[in-house]
Write an enzyme that holds these catalytic residues in place. Structure first.
Site, PDB file in Angstrom:
ATOM      1  N   LYS A  77       1.246   4.163  -3.045  1.00 59.50           N
ATOM      2  CA  LYS A  77       0.992   5.594  -2.920  1.00 59.50           C
ATOM      3  C   LYS A  77       2.238   6.411  -3.264  1.00 59.50           C
ATOM      4  CE  LYS A  77      -3.310   5.246  -2.074  1.00 59.50           C
ATOM      5  NZ  LYS A  77      -4.285   5.710  -3.081  1.00 59.50           N
ATOM      6  N   TYR A  92       0.836  -1.212   0.000  1.00 60.65           N
ATOM      7  CA  TYR A  92       0.000   0.000   0.000  1.00 60.65           C
ATOM      8  C   TYR A  92       0.872   1.264   0.000  1.00 60.65           C
ATOM      9  CZ  TYR A  92      -3.127   3.735   1.358  1.00 60.65           C
ATOM     10  OH  TYR A  92      -3.804   4.928   1.379  1.00 60.65           O
TER      11      TYR A  92
HETATM   12  N1  LIG Z   1      -8.922   7.327   4.801  1.00 61.60           N
HETATM   13  C1  LIG Z   1      -7.628   7.541   4.955  1.00 61.60           C
HETATM   14  O1  LIG Z   1      -7.093   7.584   6.094  1.00 61.60           O
HETATM   15  C2  LIG Z   1      -6.774   7.796   3.739  1.00 61.60           C
HETATM   16  C3  LIG Z   1      -5.532   8.406   3.922  1.00 61.60           C
HETATM   17  C4  LIG Z   1      -4.726   8.643   2.822  1.00 61.60           C
HETATM   18  C5  LIG Z   1      -5.163   8.279   1.562  1.00 61.60           C
HETATM   19  N2  LIG Z   1      -6.366   7.676   1.396  1.00 61.60           N
HETATM   20  C6  LIG Z   1      -6.773   7.308   0.037  1.00 61.60           C
HETATM   21  O2  LIG Z   1      -7.979   7.962  -0.268  1.00 61.60           O
HETATM   22  C7  LIG Z   1      -8.669   7.240  -1.293  1.00 61.60           C
HETATM   23  C8  LIG Z   1     -10.128   7.113  -0.904  1.00 61.60           C
HETATM   24  O3  LIG Z   1     -10.199   6.311   0.265  1.00 61.60           O
HETATM   25  P1  LIG Z   1     -11.260   6.583   1.422  1.00 61.60           P
HETATM   26  O4  LIG Z   1     -10.501   6.902   2.644  1.00 61.60           O
HETATM   27  O5  LIG Z   1     -12.318   7.514   0.979  1.00 61.60           O
HETATM   28  O6  LIG Z   1     -11.808   5.092   1.614  1.00 61.60           O
HETATM   29  P2  LIG Z   1     -13.276   4.481   1.410  1.00 61.60           P
HETATM   30  O7  LIG Z   1     -14.268   5.227   2.210  1.00 61.60           O
HETATM   31  O8  LIG Z   1     -13.088   3.012   1.665  1.00 61.60           O
HETATM   32  O9  LIG Z   1     -13.578   4.724  -0.125  1.00 61.60           O
HETATM   33  C9  LIG Z   1     -12.963   3.972  -1.136  1.00 61.60           C
HETATM   34  C10 LIG Z   1     -13.735   4.132  -2.422  1.00 61.60           C
HETATM   35  O10 LIG Z   1     -13.116   3.316  -3.433  1.00 61.60           O
HETATM   36  C11 LIG Z   1     -14.100   2.401  -3.954  1.00 61.60           C
HETATM   37  N3  LIG Z   1     -13.466   1.133  -4.301  1.00 61.60           N
HETATM   38  C12 LIG Z   1     -12.856   0.269  -3.461  1.00 61.60           C
HETATM   39  N4  LIG Z   1     -12.459  -0.812  -4.125  1.00 61.60           N
HETATM   40  C13 LIG Z   1     -12.826  -0.628  -5.432  1.00 61.60           C
HETATM   41  C14 LIG Z   1     -12.687  -1.408  -6.616  1.00 61.60           C
HETATM   42  N5  LIG Z   1     -12.099  -2.617  -6.588  1.00 61.60           N
HETATM   43  N6  LIG Z   1     -13.175  -0.911  -7.777  1.00 61.60           N
HETATM   44  C15 LIG Z   1     -13.789   0.301  -7.797  1.00 61.60           C
HETATM   45  N7  LIG Z   1     -13.939   1.083  -6.714  1.00 61.60           N
HETATM   46  C16 LIG Z   1     -13.461   0.607  -5.549  1.00 61.60           C
HETATM   47  C17 LIG Z   1     -15.099   2.242  -2.809  1.00 61.60           C
HETATM   48  O11 LIG Z   1     -16.370   1.857  -3.273  1.00 61.60           O
HETATM   49  P3  LIG Z   1     -16.877   0.328  -3.329  1.00 61.60           P
HETATM   50  O12 LIG Z   1     -16.461  -0.300  -2.037  1.00 61.60           O
HETATM   51  O13 LIG Z   1     -18.338   0.490  -3.521  1.00 61.60           O
HETATM   52  O14 LIG Z   1     -16.207  -0.273  -4.510  1.00 61.60           O
HETATM   53  C18 LIG Z   1     -15.178   3.661  -2.292  1.00 61.60           C
HETATM   54  O15 LIG Z   1     -16.025   4.441  -3.096  1.00 61.60           O
HETATM   55  C19 LIG Z   1      -7.919   5.916  -1.449  1.00 61.60           C
HETATM   56  O16 LIG Z   1      -7.090   5.969  -2.582  1.00 61.60           O
HETATM   57  C20 LIG Z   1      -7.080   5.845  -0.182  1.00 61.60           C
HETATM   58  O17 LIG Z   1      -5.907   5.078  -0.367  1.00 61.60           O
HETATM   59  C21 LIG Z   1      -7.189   7.427   2.460  1.00 61.60           C
END
Ligand SMILES: NC(=O)c1ccc[n+]([C@@H]2O[C@H](COP(=O)([O-])OP(=O)(O)OC[C@H]3O[C@@H](n4cnc5c(N)ncnc54)[C@H](OP(=O)(O)O)[C@@H]3O)[C@@H](O)[C@H]2O)c1
Length: 281
Positions: free
Chosen positions: A162, A158
């Site tokens: 990133k 992961y």
């Molecule tokens: N939350 C944190 O602490 C954090 C920190 C740094 C970076 N990020 C990054 O921010 C981004 C968004 O994450 P988030 O925190 O908003 O998490 P989240 O709430 O789990 O959202 C993830 C999104 O991606 C979709 N997704 C997951 N697997 C998928 C697949 N195989 N195909 C298509 N869509 C898929 C999910 O929808 P479905 O499940 O319906 O597919 C959901 O809409 C990610 O790239 C993550 O790495 C998050």
């Protein structure tokens, strides 16, 4: 940006919740038509209705799995079938997996790498002509993480995925300077569906300390503002920015040891893993 009538379509991946949905709300308020994708069709349809109520002239839901090898090509074909040529691409969908590299299932790691890395490359490549055709109204906004700034033992793939997104986005920003905007968002910890899917038992122990800035809506606001201004990298939150700069002064091995200690604390209290696809998604 042009007037509402000429605003380009925005494709948001991972728009069913979390940071992606909050980013979609920002573009909806600006009056952009939106194409939304994720696996959860019901959540996408609900999001589409909410985004039209917020100001988007049209919001289309396309449910598919971008970690499947054919996912990005299928999405591009479906957009073409609906006569949608996005001028703005938001590469947001992604997830993490907590655990020892030696023990995490190979299929889960490969699916994550296809979503976090391969789908980002492929979608951007396939949609780039439409993005460039949108001129100064177009652009690419990709979501990396503060994880991009150091190695991440116990979330090795992961963190490295990133690091790829950040370096790749910065490189594209230089190549495409003057032709389109390329912005990379590097959030710190944000309470979303991310933690449960990664397998964290204990919420977000690595808290940034600036709680208001870690909320998904605040992160999206900062990212949207940076994208509009054409900034190449945005790290929302003062402590997250400070950390991203400070870690560069550390030897990489020392940074890896610090992350290892933090991640081991999470791994000691494992939650039920959400890495595999949940039923009904
Ligand atoms: N939350 C944190 O602490 C954090 C920190 C740094 C970076 N990020 C990054 O921010 C981004 C968004 O994450 P988030 O925190 O908003 O998490 P989240 O709430 O789990 O959202 C993830 C999104 O991606 C979709 N997704 C997951 N697997 C998928 C697949 N195989 N195909 C298509 N869509 C898929 C999910 O929808 P479905 O499940 O319906 O597919 C959901 O809409 C990610 O790239 C993550 O790495 C998050």
């Amino acid at each position: 940006m042009g007037d509402t009538a000429t605003r380009p379509w925005v494709l948001v991946t991972g728009a069913s919740g979390g940071i992606g949905l909050e980013l979609a709300k920002r573009f909806a308020r600006d009056g952009h038509p939106l194409a939304l994708t994720a696996r959860s069709g019901g959540a996408l349809e609900a999001a589409a209705r909410a985004l039209v109520a917020l100001g988007s002239p049209r919001a289309e839901a396309i449910a598919l799995d971008l970690s499947e090898p054919e996912g990005p090509a299928t999405l591009a074909a479906e957009l073409a079938r609906r006569a949608i040529a996005p001028g703005i691409l938001v590469n947001n969908a992604g997830y993490g997996l907590l655990g020892e590299f030696a023990e995490l299932p190979l299929d889960d790691e490969l699916a994550m790498a296809r979503l976090n890395v391969v789908a980002v490359i492929e979608l951007t490549k396939r949609l780039l002509p439409g993005i460039l055709a949108a001129g100064r109204d177009g652009g690419i906004l990709s979501v990396a993480s503060t994880a991009a700034y150091q190695p991440g033992p116990y979330m090795a793939t992961y963190y490295a995925s990133k690091a790829f997104v950040l370096a790749w986005s910065e490189a594209l920003a230089e190549e495409l300077a003057g032709r389109t905007r390329v912005t990379c968002l590097c959030p710190g910890p944000v309470p979303t569906g991310f933690q449960a899917r990664a397998g964290f038992a204990d919420g977000i122990p690595l808290n940034s300390g600036l709680l208001p800035l870690t909320r998904a809506d605040r992160v999206a606001r900062a990212a949207h503002a940076a994208f509009r201004r054409g900034r190449r990298v945005v790290v929302p939150g003062l402590l997250n920015r400070t950390g991203a700069v400070a870690v560069r002064a550390l030897p990489r091995a020392a940074a890896a040891k610090i992350v290892a200690r933090l991640q081991r604390q999470r791994a000691d209290r494992p939650a039920s893993r959400g890495a595999t696809k949940e039923a009904g998604r």
